[in-house]
Each structure stands twice: as C-alpha cells, then as structure tokens.
Write an enzyme that holds these catalytic residues in place. Structure first.
Site, mmCIF file in Angstrom:
data_model
loop_
_atom_site.group_PDB
_atom_site.id
_atom_site.type_symbol
_atom_site.label_atom_id
_atom_site.label_comp_id
_atom_site.label_asym_id
_atom_site.label_seq_id
_atom_site.Cartn_x
_atom_site.Cartn_y
_atom_site.Cartn_z
ATOM 1 N N ARG A 80 -30.522 9.022 34.380
ATOM 2 C CA ARG A 80 -30.975 9.623 32.922
ATOM 3 C C ARG A 80 -31.344 11.257 33.345
ATOM 4 O O ARG A 80 -31.610 11.562 34.438
ATOM 5 C CB ARG A 80 -32.148 9.157 32.170
ATOM 6 C CG ARG A 80 -33.506 9.081 33.366
ATOM 7 C CD ARG A 80 -34.552 10.317 33.109
ATOM 8 N NE ARG A 80 -35.455 10.563 34.038
ATOM 9 C CZ ARG A 80 -35.444 11.025 34.890
ATOM 10 N NH1 ARG A 80 -34.408 11.905 35.128
ATOM 11 N NH2 ARG A 80 -36.484 11.433 35.716
ATOM 12 N N ASP A 120 -38.382 6.289 32.426
ATOM 13 C CA ASP A 120 -37.063 6.284 33.066
ATOM 14 C C ASP A 120 -36.621 4.896 32.940
ATOM 15 O O ASP A 120 -35.414 4.625 32.390
ATOM 16 C CB ASP A 120 -37.061 6.437 34.582
ATOM 17 C CG ASP A 120 -37.555 7.785 35.127
ATOM 18 O OD1 ASP A 120 -37.788 8.679 34.282
ATOM 19 O OD2 ASP A 120 -37.827 8.078 36.130
ATOM 20 N N GLU A 143 -41.874 16.529 30.138
ATOM 21 C CA GLU A 143 -41.948 16.430 31.442
ATOM 22 C C GLU A 143 -43.495 15.972 31.754
ATOM 23 O O GLU A 143 -44.292 16.629 31.348
ATOM 24 C CB GLU A 143 -41.449 17.547 32.214
ATOM 25 C CG GLU A 143 -40.557 17.194 33.181
ATOM 26 C CD GLU A 143 -39.364 16.350 32.735
ATOM 27 O OE1 GLU A 143 -39.491 15.385 32.950
ATOM 28 O OE2 GLU A 143 -38.527 16.940 32.400
ATOM 29 N N ASP A 159 -45.247 10.944 30.069
ATOM 30 C CA ASP A 159 -45.184 9.559 29.979
ATOM 31 C C ASP A 159 -46.493 8.919 30.531
ATOM 32 O O ASP A 159 -47.095 8.030 29.896
ATOM 33 C CB ASP A 159 -44.026 8.888 30.511
ATOM 34 C CG ASP A 159 -43.557 9.155 31.955
ATOM 35 O OD1 ASP A 159 -44.384 10.049 32.805
ATOM 36 O OD2 ASP A 159 -42.698 8.781 32.541
HETATM 37 C C1 GLA Z 1 -40.419 10.962 37.198
HETATM 38 C C2 GLA Z 1 -41.114 9.538 36.767
HETATM 39 C C3 GLA Z 1 -41.302 9.642 35.369
HETATM 40 C C4 GLA Z 1 -41.959 11.017 34.559
HETATM 41 C C5 GLA Z 1 -40.909 12.154 35.336
HETATM 42 C C6 GLA Z 1 -41.442 13.652 35.076
HETATM 43 O O1 GLA Z 1 -39.105 10.818 36.893
HETATM 44 O O2 GLA Z 1 -40.281 8.311 37.406
HETATM 45 O O3 GLA Z 1 -42.013 8.654 34.841
HETATM 46 O O4 GLA Z 1 -43.306 11.162 35.043
HETATM 47 O O5 GLA Z 1 -40.989 12.077 36.610
HETATM 48 O O6 GLA Z 1 -41.553 13.686 33.515
#
Ligand code: GLA
Length: 449
Positions: A29, A180, A35, A38
């Site tokens: 992805r 993700d 950013e 989550d």
């Molecule tokens: C990584 C983590 C996600 C998210 C991103 C930042 O990809 O796996 O859960 O926190 O960093 O947005």
C-alpha cells in the site's frame, strides 16, 4: 512477477512432497495522506498497490511450518506450530508468519495445530515503506485460514481479520496501528480507502481523473522491525503521553471520571467535540512546547518511573525534553487534512488534494520529525518535475514518497525524475512506478494436485 504455473513449479522445487497447492496475492500500500494517525484512532487515506506479494502454500502432514522465499536475501526457515510459538531473533522475517499464526490460533481457539509449507515471492520491494511486512502477515494469515478450512468473507470477515492482524503484528515488536492490514484486505481497484478506527469503518473514494499517483523510492531502507523499531515506537509512546495529558485536562474541565483511551475519542467518543473544540482543548492541555519526564509526572500527579512504565517504555528522553506540542499539532492538523482530502477526492479537486499532501509532508517533517533529507529532496524534485502534491508515505525515516502528477505533465515528470535519480546513480525505472490503485488481497486457487 512469476506466472501461476512457474509459481507451482518453484514451489515443488522447495517442497516436492506437496499435493494440493494454493496461492494468494497480497498487495502493498501507499498512504495518500494521514500519517501516524491510525494508532490514535484517527482516519487515514491509503491506496493499495498493484505490486504484491505472492504466497504459494500447501498443508503439511505434521505440525511444522516451513517457509521459503524466492528472494535469496531471506533464508528458509521452519518452526513448530504450537500454542506458544517463540519468536525468532528480532527482524527475522519468519516472525511475521509467527505473528499471523499466533493471532489466528488464539482468536479461532485452534487446538490441534496443522503445519504448512509456504513460498513467498512477488514484486513488492521490502523496506521501501510500502507495507511489505504487513503484506507478509496477511499472506501467512490467508494461507493458514485455507489450511484450517476457514473461509474468508464467510466464516471470518475481511474487516474482522484486519482488526485481528493489526493486533497480532505487535508480536514483531512494532506498535503499529491498523491502517496497513485494513487497506491490504479491503481495497477496491481504482479507489483510495478512507479508514476510521475503533471500530474499523471503511469508505471507498475513487482516485481522481486527469491525475496519476507515482511512488518514488528514496533507496533508503526502513525495516520496521529492525533499526527503525524504536524510532517508530516513539510515535505511539508520545501519543500515549499526550492522551494522558488531554485526559487530565478534560477531567479538570468537564468530568472527574472521564477516561480517554486515544486522541480520536475526543471527536467520536462520549465527548463528541467539534474539531475546533478538540483543537482548543488540546492546546490548553499541552501549554508548553517541550516536556521533561519530571514535568509530565508532575502534571499527571504521578511518579516519573510510572510515566516511563505506563507510556514511554524504551523511548529515550531528550535533554531538551519531548516536543509534545509539535507532535500534537501534527496529529490534529493531519486529522483535518485527511477529512479535507477525502472531500477533495470525492469532488475531483486535485489542486486541493495536492496542497493537502504538501502540507502533510511539511507537518511530518517539522512537527512529527519522521522525514530525512533524502525524502525532503525527493519530494522537492517531484515538485520541480510538475507534481501537484508530493509527500513521504508510511512510517517515515526512509522509504518512498507518493506524488500526484497531472496526466498532461507525465512526460515532463518522467524526464525530470530520471535526471534526478541519475545524479544519485539510481535507476528511475527501478525506483519509480505509477499506481492506479490495486484491489485487496485474494486467493488465486489450486495450482496443481
Ligand atoms: C506504519 C504502520 C502503520 C502507520 C504508519 C504511519 O506503516 O504500520 O500502522 O502507523 O506506519 O502512518
């Protein structure tokens, strides 16, 4: 990417005794915007890629799980599937498979633990910030579900599986949120996925016409369970401190018994504040730019050791204190940008979307401090090349940028970026690719019997 028949042959060369062979395709992805939100329970807006991991697998006679990788960087491994599977050394790739199995064994109350054989391949670069690690967890989970006879979308929903695997991945040591796994399992081709958390809620938003998304790799690798683990985990740790400070302020202002599990609950939970109210409450809660552990403890009415134990874990304290105000500013402004970006997508307003992406990069760099010069330069080069928006994507500290490029400027974008990469002795054809938004993970059936 290997074809199905080649995958079957390759699998047989690793595991000659296997009979019924299955496969699944699990995309990476790229996050368009949102950013480090989550794990705060705030929304994100990622897009699944066409680039994917391919996992070919079969049930094994005993309880042994055997892993092979078409990429010779990842050595073959085997372990017993038991109730408590011990982790391999940190950053070992088999930990991602173990994480999936442990999570599913617990959630599905598995009592006899079958073995399986897996071969992982695909065209998703690892350590490029494109979520190859979560893709591996999801791939192993899909394989294991098939071996257990549990049907995806029937016995277990994609949303439930995404939530389960987000928690299960903590086994590798990274305290990630659920972005993700959610997009990998639920994406729709040609769309971005707006994800809200706790509980997971999904909204598909079509990618804009007249523009394309380009992913540009900085060449700086980020192994989330390796060196970057502590840098990544500092994000959730400081957000836990912020949550405690905002909770304290709310208890004093509104209700002594108020509990705040995540910053996202300010707008969606019991309080249901407007964005403006939440922002003002946050400002009152964190009046100073920098905070020592001692100052945090004094404000929370607890001991410094308790602050370290409950919130900070191994996060080292900087001499000048933690930049809590800046971290909170990123979280709150990025939250707003995600909502506006979703509106811009639905309205087909690429100009606004580009501006929001640019502002997000600034905020990630200045307030969350997850950028590095290579990412700033790459985003700068994309602007010079005609991108409407360019920003780092994923955890940060390396990896890739995501760029919004008008179709009319694609030629110019390619030429300019090719020159940029050539200056760094890198090959643009290998470092840069376009995505139209891929579909979610799925099985591709029996290969041979
Ligand atoms: C990584 C983590 C996600 C998210 C991103 C930042 O990809 O796996 O859960 O926190 O960093 O947005």
């Amino acid at each position: 990417m290997l074809h199905t028949a080649d995958l079957g042959r390759r699998f047989k060369s690793f595991f000659p005794d296997s009979t019924e062979i299955w496969g699944c395709r699990v995309p990476g992805r790229v996050n368009l915007i949102g950013e480090h939100l989550d794990y705060n329970g705030l929304p994100v807006l990622p897009v699944a890629l066409e680039r994917a991991l391919c996992c070919v697998f079969a049930k094994a006679a005993g309880g042994t799980v055997s892993l092979a990788n078409a990429n010779s960087m990842y050595r073959a491994d085997a372990f017993e599937n038991v109730a408590e599977i011990a982790p391999s050394p940190q950053a070992h790739w088999s930990n991602y498979c173990k994480a999936a199995l442990i999570g599913l064994n617990r959630a599905l109350r598995v009592s006899t633990f079958p073995g399986m054989q897996l071969l992982v391949s695909g065209n998703l670069p690892s350590g490029a910030g494109l979520s190859s690690s979560s893709a591996l967890v999801v791939a192993c989970a899909l394989a294991y579900l098939q071996v257990l006879g549990v049907r995806l979308g029937k016995d277990v929903s994609r949303v439930a599986l995404a939530e389960l695997l987000a928690g299960a991945e903590h086994y590798v040591g990274t305290r990630g949120g659920g972005m993700d796994q959610a997009v990998i399992l639920n994406a729709r081709a040609g769309h971005a996925l707006k994800i809200d958390f706790f509980p997971l809620r999904l909204e598909h938003a079509p990618l804009p016409r007249g523009c394309s998304l380009y992913v540009c790799d900085s060449g700086m690798r980020v192994e989330k369970s390796g060196d970057s683990l502590h840098r990544y985990n500092a994000g959730p740790a400081l957000c836990r401190v912020l949550t405690a400070l905002v909770e304290k302020q709310t208890q004093e202002e509104i209700d002594e018994g108020f509990r705040l599990a995540r910053l996202g609950e300010l707008c969606h939970g019991l309080l249901c504040l407007t964005y403006r109210e939440a922002e003002e409450l946050c400002l009152r809660s964190v009046p100073d730019a920098r905070w020592s552990v001692k100052a945090i403890a004094a404000r929370l009415g607890t001991a410094p050791d308790e602050v370290r134990r409950r919130y900070l874990g191994e996060t080292p304290e900087p001499a000048e204190g933690f930049p809590l105000q800046a971290r909170l500013r990123h979280v709150m402004t990025e939250f707003k940008r995600v909502e506006l970006a979703r509106d811009a997508l639905l309205a087909g307003d690429t100009g606004t979307l580009g501006e929001l992406m640019n502002a997000s990069h600034e905020s990630c760099a200045r307030d969350y401090e997850i950028s590095v010069p290579a990412l700033d330069d790459l985003a700068g080069a994309a602007h010079d090349a005609g991108a409407l928006g360019a920003r780092l994507t994923g955890a940060g500290f390396g990896g890739a940028t995501v760029n919004l490029v008008p179709d009319a400027r694609e030629g110019q974008f390619h030429e300019h970026m090719a020159r940029y990469y050539a200056e760094w002795r890198m090959n643009a054809a290998q470092c840069m690719f376009k995505t139209l938004g891929g579909g979610g993970a799925d099985y591709f059936g029996v290969l041979s019997t």
